[in-house]
Design a protein around this motif. Structure first.
Motif, PDB file in Angstrom:
ATOM      1  N   VAL A 242      46.886  43.479  44.710  1.00 32.43           N
ATOM      2  CA  VAL A 242      46.966  44.021  43.545  1.00 32.43           C
ATOM      3  C   VAL A 242      46.560  43.494  42.359  1.00 32.43           C
ATOM      4  CG1 VAL A 242      48.312  45.839  42.111  1.00 32.43           C
ATOM      5  CG2 VAL A 242      48.147  45.765  44.484  1.00 32.43           C
ATOM      6  N   LEU A 243      47.381  42.205  42.360  1.00 30.44           N
ATOM      7  CA  LEU A 243      47.089  41.264  41.024  1.00 30.44           C
ATOM      8  C   LEU A 243      45.927  40.718  40.695  1.00 30.44           C
ATOM      9  CD1 LEU A 243      50.636  39.448  41.220  1.00 30.44           C
ATOM     10  CD2 LEU A 243      49.849  41.447  39.853  1.00 30.44           C
ATOM     11  N   LEU A 244      44.926  40.574  41.814  1.00 29.57           N
ATOM     12  CA  LEU A 244      43.762  39.867  41.936  1.00 29.57           C
ATOM     13  C   LEU A 244      42.726  40.755  41.532  1.00 29.57           C
ATOM     14  CD1 LEU A 244      44.305  37.188  44.818  1.00 29.57           C
ATOM     15  CD2 LEU A 244      44.345  36.972  42.265  1.00 29.57           C
ATOM     16  N   LYS A 245      42.840  42.130  42.054  1.00 27.28           N
ATOM     17  CA  LYS A 245      41.886  42.992  41.808  1.00 27.28           C
ATOM     18  C   LYS A 245      41.462  43.343  40.126  1.00 27.28           C
ATOM     19  CE  LYS A 245      40.992  48.005  42.910  1.00 27.28           C
ATOM     20  NZ  LYS A 245      41.755  49.161  43.072  1.00 27.28           N
ATOM     21  N   GLU A 246      40.238  43.261  39.839  1.00 32.16           N
ATOM     22  CA  GLU A 246      39.699  43.274  38.777  1.00 32.16           C
ATOM     23  C   GLU A 246      39.896  44.847  38.450  1.00 32.16           C
ATOM     24  OE1 GLU A 246      36.173  41.668  37.511  1.00 32.16           O
ATOM     25  OE2 GLU A 246      36.280  39.854  38.633  1.00 32.16           O
ATOM     26  N   PRO A 247      40.248  45.216  37.102  1.00 29.86           N
ATOM     27  CA  PRO A 247      40.411  46.700  36.523  1.00 29.86           C
ATOM     28  C   PRO A 247      39.051  47.018  36.569  1.00 29.86           C
ATOM     29  CG  PRO A 247      40.591  45.263  34.800  1.00 29.86           C
ATOM     30  CD  PRO A 247      40.720  44.311  36.074  1.00 29.86           C
ATOM     31  N   GLU A 248      38.823  48.594  36.790  1.00 27.36           N
ATOM     32  CA  GLU A 248      37.562  49.210  36.629  1.00 27.36           C
ATOM     33  C   GLU A 248      37.315  49.443  35.335  1.00 27.36           C
ATOM     34  OE1 GLU A 248      37.716  52.942  38.870  1.00 27.36           O
ATOM     35  OE2 GLU A 248      38.796  51.852  40.476  1.00 27.36           O
TER      36      GLU A 248
END
Length: 140
Positions: A49-55
């Motif tokens: 969740v932390l490494l996922k880039e925001p849309e």
């Protein structure tokens, strides 16, 4: 264990203690009064969740502002500037022309023969350049 080993250990401990005493410890920015001992720790968050880039989200207001800016930029006239290469080439041509004019105006001469009016380096400096730098001699 010999006496030397013990003295070495004591010296190392004393040195480390003295070294640690020399360091400046930073002041705490938050006082203890601001902490509440009953506040629970935050929940763990999975690393994915932390490494996922925001849309990327663009609102209508942002899209309108971008469209307006694009139209403004397209409506402005493009400045007609000379490329740097042309300015550089003009400078090179001017220097070559100047060199040709100077060589045409001065009589041909060999590099070894120069008159004193044509010398650009003083005689004292020329001798120093030709003979090298002499190391200083100790005064007696």
């Amino acid at each position: 264990m010999s006496f030397l080993d013990t003295s070495k250990r004591l010296a190392i401990i004393a040195f480390c203690s003295a070294l640690a005493a020399c360091s400046d410890l930073p002041e705490l920015e938050v006082s203890e009064a601001e902490f509440d001992s009953k506040t629970p720790y935050p929940d763990f968050v999975p690393l994915d969740v932390l490494l996922k880039e925001p849309e990327a989200t663009i609102t209508d207001d942002t899209q309108n502002a971008l469209d307006t800016r694009r139209e403004d930029l397209l409506s402005k006239p493009v400045a007609q500037t000379e490329p740097n290469e042309d300015a550089l080439q003009k400078r090179i041509d001017a220097l070559r022309k100047r060199q040709q004019e100077l060589s045409a105006s001065t009589p041909s001469r060999t590099p070894e023969v120069e008159t004193s009016s044509e010398q650009s380096i003083e005689d004292r400096l020329r001798d120093r350049l030709e003979n090298g730098i002499r190391p200083p001699t100790p005064s007696e």
